[in-house]
Design an enzyme around this catalytic site. Structure first.
Site, PDB file in Angstrom:
ATOM      1  N   ARG A 291      40.896  21.213 -24.445  1.00 18.87           N
ATOM      2  CA  ARG A 291      41.134  20.226 -23.322  1.00 18.87           C
ATOM      3  C   ARG A 291      41.929  20.980 -22.064  1.00 18.87           C
ATOM      4  NH1 ARG A 291      46.634  19.915 -23.305  1.00 18.87           N
ATOM      5  NH2 ARG A 291      47.509  20.155 -25.336  1.00 18.87           N
ATOM      6  N   VAL A 294      48.176  20.675 -18.939  1.00 17.90           N
ATOM      7  CA  VAL A 294      49.024  20.061 -17.919  1.00 17.90           C
ATOM      8  C   VAL A 294      49.333  21.067 -16.911  1.00 17.90           C
ATOM      9  CG1 VAL A 294      51.576  19.546 -17.417  1.00 17.90           C
ATOM     10  CG2 VAL A 294      50.516  18.455 -19.630  1.00 17.90           C
ATOM     11  N   ARG A 337      57.707  21.142 -14.241  1.00 17.46           N
ATOM     12  CA  ARG A 337      57.531  19.811 -14.869  1.00 17.46           C
ATOM     13  C   ARG A 337      58.612  19.071 -14.314  1.00 17.46           C
ATOM     14  NH1 ARG A 337      54.248  19.930 -20.412  1.00 17.46           N
ATOM     15  NH2 ARG A 337      52.994  21.849 -20.169  1.00 17.46           N
TER      16      ARG A 337
END
Ligand code: ADP
Length: 449
Positions: A291, A294, A337
């Site tokens: 996938r 982030v 983050r």
């Protein structure tokens, strides 16, 4: 041809996908829980459909409702983002059965890579170096003992269905193998409904280095360089950078080619990440994420590519937009983050955002779905913003990042901005000298001081 994409996600990543779609003239459909009716991704999408109550199991993981929403909106593709249903092979298969384009890899590749024992076997077959360990699952303590004796202690017991570090135990010596293996199996059974475990050599101070890959599903593939994600707390990445301060251009080119050729052999379609531990100049495959990650923006920053646009193109059956020779790496990028959490205790801090001001200026990108007045719901991940900064070299990047963090204003909730500020001034970080163990030690030392 894809004309309308349903985005099966929320938060910053839903917005990221929306942006790529609109850049390509593609319409978007947001889906949302009742807790997210006021969310930015809902406001910006061309259409929005409520798919259930706040708990993710009833909304963002509700396959029937998401498929129904796609049919009602006549979406011709679904992008799952990361998390939620992004690595659910069954969901990917259902999407395809409904003649909706799945913006992700073939369901069989998701399934293979989601089972760690199967993934390691496949990785070995396509030429990736593995961590020494058991050949597949270990079923008895006696069998585990034999493997552990051969590779040497400490060893790591890992769950085949693992994720987020659960069902993982470090075994220091032969005496504790039996009890720790039993614990790992019990934990894996409880978390994943599968108590299959396997054994790996425990590496003492590795770095986490992952390669971004892309395939067209027809045997063509490129690698887009690596990201260093060694700064982790409880196996969760906190800050990522590209390129890794630990790799030489020769090591990058050599490993990049190993990875590229492996992905080509697999016939893989779309974006993927090959994760490795890196110690004493050697790479060891740990897993493949099937996938978008982030931390994909750091790769976008140093390559100038739009990875989400590339995912959409490949899902539409178009060829990869570039060959390996055309991939250019320039400069340095770091992502912080930023979570709605107490920066010392990491306790979640949901609630109403009073002021919000995102930094700007040269080299600065903010991926966030926040706005002043927005109420961060308590039901989901605490990631509220990703700050991605680019510089011509690592030091310019670090200085710009410090400046951007100074400008960043989020009030009403606690955030991890102060943590990143302290991190960027640490001498080890400045030298790029850290392993996957470093951040936990640094946090423990700060907690004592
Ligand atoms: P999960 O899917 O549960 O996150 P991974 O296999 O990705 O499991 O491992 C998670 C983290 O655990 C890695 O990023 C690394 O920090 C650590 N780890 C995994 N395997 C090893 C190993 N063989 N030796 C040392 N640390 C490891």
């Amino acid at each position: 041809m894809i004309r309308k994409i349903l985005i099966a996600n929320r938060g910053e990543i839903a917005l990221r996908i929306h942006r790529a779609a609109h850049d390509m003239g593609i319409k978007t459909v947001a889906v949302h829980s009742t807790a997210d009716a006021d969310a930015m991704h809902v406001r910006l999408a061309d259409e929005a459909i409520c798919i259930g109550p706040p708990p993710a199991a009833d909304s963002y993981l509700n396959v029937a409702n998401i498929i129904a929403a796609a049919e009602i909106a006549q979406a011709d593709a679904i992008h799952p983002g990361y998390g939620f249903l992004s690595e659910n092979a069954r969901f990917a298969g259902i999407v395809e059965q409904h003649n909706i384009a799945w913006i992700g890899p073939a369901p069989e590749h998701i399934r293979t890579m989601g089972d760690k024992v199967e993934a390691k076997r496949t990785a070995a077959a396509i030429g990736l170096p593995l961590v020494p360990g058991s050949d597949g699952a270990v079923t008895s303590v006696a069998e585990a003992q034999k493997v552990a004796d051969a590779i040497g202690y400490p060893v790591l017991v890992k769950a085949a269905s693992g994720g987020g570090g659960r069902g993982m135990k470090v075994v220091p010596d032969a005496g504790s193998l039996g009890p720790l293996m039993a614990q790992a199996k019990a934990e894996a059974k409880a978390a994943f409904g599968d108590d299959t475990v396997y054994l790996e050599k425990y590496l003492s101070e590795p770095r986490h280095i992952e390669f971004q890959v892309f395939g067209d599903g027809k045997g063509n593939a490129v690698h887009l360089g690596e990201r260093d994600c060694s700064l982790q707390r409880r196996h969760q990445k906190v800050l990522e950078e590209a390129p890794s301060p630990a790799l030489s251009p020769a090591q990058r080119a050599e490993m990049g080619e190993v990875v590229r050729s492996a992905v080509a052999k697999l016939g893989y379609r779309g974006a993927g990440t090959m994760e490795f531990l890196f110690e004493d100049g050697k790479f060891y495959f740990i897993e493949m994420n099937t996938r978008l990650q982030v931390e994909h923006p750091v790769t976008e920053a140093i390559t100038g590519l739009d990875l989400v646009a590339m995912q959409i193109m490949v899902a539409a059956g178009e060829p990869l937009p570039l060959t390996q020779d055309e991939v250019r790496f320039a400069g340095h990028a770091i992502e912080c983050r930023i979570n709605a959490e107490d920066p010392a205790t990491f306790a979640p801090s949901p609630g109403r955002v009073v002021d919000f001001h995102a930094p700007g200026g040269p080299g600065v990108r903010v991926d966030s779905a926040l706005y002043a007045g927005y109420r961060i719901p308590p039901y989901y991940d605490s990631l509220i913003a990703k700050l991605i900064v680019y510089g011509d070299d690592r030091e310019q990047c670090r200085m710009r990042l410090k400046r951007a963090l100074e400008e960043f204003i989020v009030t009403g909730v606690k955030t991890t901005i102060p943590l990143h500020q302290a991190l960027l001034d640490d001498p080890d970080f400045i030298r790029g000298d850290y392993s996957i163990k470093w951040l936990e030690r640094w946090l423990a030392a700060r907690a004592e001081a």
